[in-house]
Design an enzyme around this catalytic site. Structure first.
Site, short mmCIF file in Angstrom:
data_model
loop_
_atom_site.label_atom_id
_atom_site.label_comp_id
_atom_site.label_asym_id
_atom_site.label_seq_id
_atom_site.Cartn_x
_atom_site.Cartn_y
_atom_site.Cartn_z
N ALA A 94 0.86 -1.19 0.00
CA ALA A 94 0.00 0.00 0.00
C ALA A 94 0.89 1.23 0.00
O ALA A 94 2.00 1.21 0.55
CB ALA A 94 -0.94 0.01 1.20
N GLU A 95 0.41 2.32 -0.58
CA GLU A 95 1.25 3.47 -0.85
C GLU A 95 1.88 4.14 0.36
O GLU A 95 2.95 4.74 0.23
CB GLU A 95 0.50 4.51 -1.70
CG GLU A 95 -0.80 4.99 -1.15
CD GLU A 95 -1.98 4.23 -1.70
OE1 GLU A 95 -3.04 4.85 -1.92
OE2 GLU A 95 -1.87 2.99 -1.89
#
Length: 642
Positions: A322-323
């Site tokens: 996830a970013e």
């Protein structure tokens, strides 16, 4: 040495009118609530400070009233520059009603901008955003008519067109950590993420600004392991000890030790998704997962892909990310998005976007809200609702393969799954496939020009991006193309020869993706020996469960044989080959078509007497040579004679 540990009120008293405030926090994770509440209280009590510029990345809020939503007061905020507004609806309302100036820039660009500000650079240069609403030839990231200053411009460097994002020097930073000593050294051992706290602190300090850190506990000077210190005290001006209720791990409440890597928990205990349209979509997207792939899953509908991968026991064969910086494990969903259960690593968000922007992602799965004929997507703005782009632009522009997922229509859609068929009980009120989208968050033409693989997955069909626009490539069983698809689109897609979606997607039992994922690719299984003039098909261990599997084999054979321009002899290894009874006839028919078109002779072998009998009978019924040899030597000898 001045005292760094102060009260929240003492720290907030240092803010001045017109300051640029940078607030850390990714969604509901790691939000410096104590500092935010203290700032709101000072403004409500004294009407000061005024006219702040609020700079943020991942939208530090809870999609309601919490977090930085508490700063959404006219007079307090003059300008907002952020990556994601979906968790900050109160601030979004001020922006859309032109009560403040506002900009929406890609999250990864803001994350990198912190580093560039720290370096004293005039701004950030990136290809991210070209062709989207942040491109100044479209909207320049501006929100509302009150926003007039250009923060984004087009430049050319090294013969390449890029975007230049103007730097925003920071006056004050609100950051958050777990522990601090009297010198202001910070560790983040109980935090979900490291976020960009180091980059923000460095950028603020080198801008001549003030860094205020909210912490859970104060420890003795010298007691922190220097290798665990994330932000050194030389960058921190004030430390505020938060009230426990204002320092929750997540605005949703509670503390999950698996999110902070304090413990690891068994993922087998997680409940599988119920079989509905959301699971159907997630299952179809999961077919695009590959062994050893690095994958990004967006918020909302894409979260289901992780749940399906866990149910199918294939999580261990790939790396989900996830970013905000989590790598590995199982990404969390809902209000906890950004965290991960049992992560392998947690790095700074700007480092994660280094990896993303450089092309490190094999696959990204993100939401589908609006789509136009060119394949462009809007997920960032819908009339009175401002979601913002978040990391969407960085991720979709740079991932090798992109899969957009969402229901075909929205607003009241009701779907039934019965006997492997999809039935639309009630159509959604809003069309998603429209002639014109409100905002370009993903540019279809830009992606098509780059040759990117892009799919659009819904509960009833699948589209892919081509140079000419959207093409319908798969249709769910029970769905009528005219009645259930074209009648609810504002444009007609390209339609050539759409196939049926895999039947396993619509059945209640697990899909056995483990077998599919780990099987050798058909391209690697089918090779032509130019010296011998013989093609070798290695079907050892291959499992054929569906008509799509049969069609995939046929296509791979055509791809191999057609360029040769002549018929060839083929040797097929059927050792440990498995085929479902329901598709034996389809398989035999496919072999008949290929044999007539491309083969002079086919020699087959397997050590399984059952398979020799089962497959031999099916081939004989099609008028094909039914003999299947027991050894590869016998089969190859026959092929050489041919």
């Amino acid at each position: 040495m001045r005292k760094k540990v102060v009260s929240a009120a003492q720290a907030i008293a240092l803010l001045r009118d017109g300051d640029t405030l940078c607030c850390s926090g990714f969604g509901a994770n790691g939000v410096p609530v104590e500092l935010i509440l203290a700032l709101e209280k000072r403004f409500l009590d004294t009407a000061a400070p005024r006219d702040l510029t609020l700079l943020f990345g991942g939208g530090p809020g809870d999609s309601a009233q919490g977090g930085a939503n508490r700063l959404a007061h006219t007079g307090l905020i003059k300008r907002a520059v952020g990556g994601h507004y979906g968790m900050l609806p109160q601030l979004g309302k001020l922006a859309l009603s032109n009560q403040i100036e506002a900009y929406n820039l890609p999250l990864g660009v803001i994350s990198h901008m912190y580093r560039d500000i720290a370096c004293g650079l005039p701004g950030t240069v990136s290809k991210v955003g070209l062709g989207t609403f942040v491109d100044p030839r479209l909207e320049g990231g501006k929100i509302g008519s009150k926003t007039t200053e250009d923060l984004v411009s087009v430049v050319s460097l090294g013969g390449e067109e890029l975007l230049f994002y103007k730097a925003i020097p920071i006056s004050v930073a609100f950051i958050r950590a777990t522990s601090a000593d009297a010198e202001g050294n910070l560790t983040l051992e109980r935090e979900v993420l490291t976020q960009d706290v180091l980059a923000i602190a460095t950028a603020t300090k080198n801008s001549g600004g003030l860094v205020i850190a909210q912490v859970e506990r104060i420890v003795e000077r010298g007691s922190l392991n220097p290798r665990h210190v994330k932000v050194p005290g030389i960058l921190v001006d004030c430390v505020v000890l938060a009230q426990p209720e204002n320092h929750l791990q997540n605005l949703g409440g509670g503390y999950n030790p698996a999110f902070s890597a304090e413990v690891r928990v068994p993922l087998d205990a997680l409940e599988p998704m119920p079989l509905d349209e959301r699971k159907v979509i997630a299952r179809r997207a999961a077919f695009e997962l590959k062994p050893n792939a690095v994958v990004n899953l967006g918020i909302g509908m894409p979260e289901g892909v992780a749940a399906v991968a866990n149910e199918e026991k294939i999580l261990k064969f790939m790396t989900l990310t996830a970013e905000p910086g989590v790598i590995g494990g199982m990404p969390a969903s809902g209000l906890y998005f950004g965290a991960a259960t049992n992560p392998d690593a947690v790095i700074d968000m700007n480092q994660q976007f280094d990896f993303y922007d450089g092309g490190g992602l094999d696959l990204a799965c993100l939401g589908l809200a609006e789509c136009d004929p060119s394949g462009s997507i809007n997920v960032s703005r819908f009339g009175p609702k401002l979601a913002g782009a978040g990391g969407f632009i960085n991720i979709t522009q740079n991932s090798r393969t992109v899969v957009f997922v969402g229901t075909f229509t929205a607003g009241g859609l009701k779907v039934a799954l019965q006997d492997g068929q999809v039935r639309i009980l009630q159509e959604g009120r809003a069309h998603k496939f429209v002639q014109h989208i409100e905002q370009v968050t993903f540019s279809g033409p830009y992606a098509a020009k780059a040759g990117k693989t892009v799919l659009y997955v819904t509960e009833r069909c699948v589209f892919k991006l081509t140079a000419q626009g959207l093409e319908l490539i798969e249709v769910a069983p029970g769905i009528d193309i005219e009645r259930d698809i074209l009648a609810h689109m504002d444009f007609k897609p390209i339609i050539n020869h759409p196939q049926a979606m895999d039947a396993r997607i619509f059945a209640p039992e697990v899909m056995r993706l483990n077998d599919t994922l780990l099987s050798i690719s058909l391209v690697d299984r089918m090779q032509f020996d130019t010296k011998q003039g013989i093609a070798y098909y290695n079907f050892q261990g291959l499992k054929v469960h569906s008509l799509k599997d049969v069609q995939d084999i046929a296509q791979a054979a055509r791809d191999l044989c057609e360029p040769l321009g002549k018929k060839i002899a083929v040797v097929v290894n059927y050792d440990n080959f498995q085929i479902d009874e329901a598709v034996v006839d389809d398989y035999a028919a496919m072999v008949k078509v290929l044999s007539d078109a491309y083969y002079t002779d086919v020699s087959r072998y397997t050590t399984s007497a059952f398979m020799r009998l089962k497959l031999g009978e099916a081939l004989e019924q099609r008028g094909l040579a039914a003999h299947i040899y027991e050894t590869p030597q016998e089969a190859r000898s026959t092929a050489h004679k041919t």
